[in-house]
Design a protein around this motif. Structure first.
Motif, PDB file in Angstrom:
ATOM      1  N   ASP A 186       0.985  -1.167  -0.059  1.00  0.00           N
ATOM      2  CA  ASP A 186      -0.011   0.000  -0.089  1.00  0.00           C
ATOM      3  C   ASP A 186       0.807   1.029  -0.182  1.00  0.00           C
ATOM      4  O   ASP A 186       1.967   1.351   0.644  1.00  0.00           O
ATOM      5  CB  ASP A 186      -0.949  -0.254   1.178  1.00  0.00           C
ATOM      6  CG  ASP A 186      -1.968  -1.122   1.180  1.00  0.00           C
ATOM      7  OD1 ASP A 186      -2.257  -1.566   0.033  1.00  0.00           O
ATOM      8  OD2 ASP A 186      -2.531  -1.276   2.346  1.00  0.00           O
ATOM      9  N   ARG A 187       0.330   2.311  -0.793  1.00  0.00           N
ATOM     10  CA  ARG A 187       0.933   3.483  -1.040  1.00  0.00           C
ATOM     11  C   ARG A 187       2.268   3.508  -1.303  1.00  0.00           C
ATOM     12  O   ARG A 187       3.232   4.373  -1.484  1.00  0.00           O
ATOM     13  CB  ARG A 187       1.213   4.019   0.493  1.00  0.00           C
ATOM     14  CG  ARG A 187      -0.061   4.396   1.318  1.00  0.00           C
ATOM     15  CD  ARG A 187       0.078   5.307   2.521  1.00  0.00           C
ATOM     16  NE  ARG A 187       0.622   4.549   3.575  1.00  0.00           N
ATOM     17  CZ  ARG A 187       0.165   3.511   4.080  1.00  0.00           C
ATOM     18  NH1 ARG A 187      -1.312   3.155   4.086  1.00  0.00           N
ATOM     19  NH2 ARG A 187       0.757   2.647   5.265  1.00  0.00           N
ATOM     20  N   ALA A 188       2.828   2.392  -2.162  1.00  0.00           N
ATOM     21  CA  ALA A 188       4.291   2.120  -2.937  1.00  0.00           C
ATOM     22  C   ALA A 188       4.078   3.162  -4.078  1.00  0.00           C
ATOM     23  O   ALA A 188       3.096   3.163  -4.811  1.00  0.00           O
ATOM     24  CB  ALA A 188       4.430   0.716  -3.163  1.00  0.00           C
ATOM     25  N   GLN A 189       5.113   3.785  -4.349  1.00  0.00           N
ATOM     26  CA  GLN A 189       5.131   4.480  -5.788  1.00  0.00           C
ATOM     27  C   GLN A 189       6.040   3.779  -6.546  1.00  0.00           C
ATOM     28  O   GLN A 189       7.136   3.250  -6.733  1.00  0.00           O
ATOM     29  CB  GLN A 189       6.277   5.726  -5.264  1.00  0.00           C
ATOM     30  CG  GLN A 189       5.637   6.776  -4.161  1.00  0.00           C
ATOM     31  CD  GLN A 189       6.567   7.935  -4.116  1.00  0.00           C
ATOM     32  OE1 GLN A 189       7.699   7.978  -4.316  1.00  0.00           O
ATOM     33  NE2 GLN A 189       5.747   9.076  -3.417  1.00  0.00           N
ATOM     34  N   PRO A 205      13.862   0.367   7.859  1.00  0.00           N
ATOM     35  CA  PRO A 205      12.247   0.079   8.054  1.00  0.00           C
ATOM     36  C   PRO A 205      11.611   0.295   6.729  1.00  0.00           C
ATOM     37  O   PRO A 205      11.714   1.423   6.037  1.00  0.00           O
ATOM     38  CB  PRO A 205      11.929   1.133   9.386  1.00  0.00           C
ATOM     39  CG  PRO A 205      13.344   1.428   9.713  1.00  0.00           C
ATOM     40  CD  PRO A 205      14.373   1.401   8.841  1.00  0.00           C
ATOM     41  N   GLY A 206      10.768  -0.682   6.586  1.00  0.00           N
ATOM     42  CA  GLY A 206       9.906  -0.639   5.510  1.00  0.00           C
ATOM     43  C   GLY A 206      10.490  -0.909   4.159  1.00  0.00           C
ATOM     44  O   GLY A 206       9.915  -0.789   3.075  1.00  0.00           O
ATOM     45  N   ALA A 207      12.067  -0.994   3.876  1.00  0.00           N
ATOM     46  CA  ALA A 207      12.610  -1.297   2.671  1.00  0.00           C
ATOM     47  C   ALA A 207      12.556  -2.525   1.996  1.00  0.00           C
ATOM     48  O   ALA A 207      12.325  -3.697   2.841  1.00  0.00           O
ATOM     49  CB  ALA A 207      14.169  -0.859   2.827  1.00  0.00           C
ATOM     50  N   PRO A 208      12.382  -2.628   0.773  1.00  0.00           N
ATOM     51  CA  PRO A 208      12.281  -3.999   0.089  1.00  0.00           C
ATOM     52  C   PRO A 208      13.485  -4.567   0.045  1.00  0.00           C
ATOM     53  O   PRO A 208      14.567  -4.190   0.416  1.00  0.00           O
ATOM     54  CB  PRO A 208      11.530  -3.697  -1.126  1.00  0.00           C
ATOM     55  CG  PRO A 208      12.043  -2.263  -1.701  1.00  0.00           C
ATOM     56  CD  PRO A 208      12.203  -1.731  -0.203  1.00  0.00           C
TER      57      PRO A 208
END
Length: 274
Positions: A169-172, A249-252
């Motif tokens: 969600d909310r990924a650019q 944090p949150g990094a793929p």
């Protein structure tokens, strides 16, 4: 274009930019040295000689049927470093490349390597077993092999989405990044792509990590959907003698966007410290 011919006759493509202390970059599967284009410029601008190669079977290197295993990858890297006569080297590896540089530094390049950096790397071992209950089930890797064998073009397009976290969600979402992942993936010959899945998932690098005698920065996104952090970086840091774990944090899994900007700054800080 510059190539190295290894002892077994494989042609390894490499590119380099800048001058100064050498940094050698090893890419992930199924990519090529093109994945490091940003780092080639940024690190060269910072005063380093930056070298990136295409792993055998990948990119512009020979389309290999044999030697698609972690030890041979590390030996190819050793031949490249020897060929260029590099000293005081910083080796950086992403994903499969992280396994490659760890094995190289531990088994072949101790006299040349000064520091190691891994990013979303596969060590110590990915596949689940009785000794590694937190690992990824073998069926996941069987599905990857089946996808590559059945329709690798479509498989790479779909894999790119979770690789870069574009399914969150909310990924650019960058269609360009997806397209470039596909472009690089399609340069890998099928045998090399297929065999590399076993190399990155089933190679036990516990002893390699324990053998490292130089500082290592272990960088990993905590939302990595390809190489889950709990079974990789969080275990690796407990096996090395001189390591720093940096969690994003949150990094793929894929290095892209704001994650890439922060990571590159952190890598330069790590190299320049001490």
């Amino acid at each position: 274009m510059p190539f190295l011919t290894t002892a077994d006759g494989t042609e390894i493509y490499y590119t380099e930019q800048g001058s100064g202390r050498p940094i050698v970059l090893s890419h992930g599967w199924p990519l090529s040295s093109d994945a490091w284009q940003v780092e080639l410029k940024i690190f060269a601008d910072a005063g380093y000689r930056v070298i990136a190669h295409d792993r055998r079977g990948h990119g512009r290197s020979s389309k290999t049927y044999q030697g698609n295993d972690m030890t041979t990858y590390a030996k190819d890297l050793a031949e490249l470093v020897e060929h260029l006569d590099l000293e005081d080297v910083v080796v950086i590896g992403h994903s499969t490349g992280g396994g490659e540089v760890v094995r190289y530094a531990a088994q072949f390049g101790a006299h040349r390597v000064a520091k190691v950096v891994t990013v979303g790397a596969v060590p110590p071992i990915m596949v689940r077993s009785a000794d590694n209950p937190d690992g990824t089930p073998i069926e996941v890797f069987d599905d990857i092999r089946a996808g590559v064998l059945r329709d690798r073009s479509q498989f790479y397009r779909e894999l790119a989405v979770s690789f870069y976290g574009f399914n969150r969600d909310r990924a650019q979402v960058s269609q360009g990044a997806v397209d470039d992942f596909w472009r690089q993936g399609m340069l890998v010959n099928l045998a090399a792509a297929y065999d590399c899945v076993k190399a990155f998932s089933e190679t036990d690098q516990t002893d390699d990590l324990r053998a490292l005698k130089v500082p290592i920065l272990i960088a990993h996104g905590d939302d990595d959907q390809i190489v889950p952090i709990a079974a990789a970086a969080e275990k690796s840091i407990n096996l090395v003698s001189d390591g720093v774990l940096k969690v994003y944090p949150g990094a793929p899994h894929g290095v892209f966007g704001s994650y890439q900007e922060q990571l590159d700054a952190d890598i330069l800080e790590f190299i320049e410290a001490g």
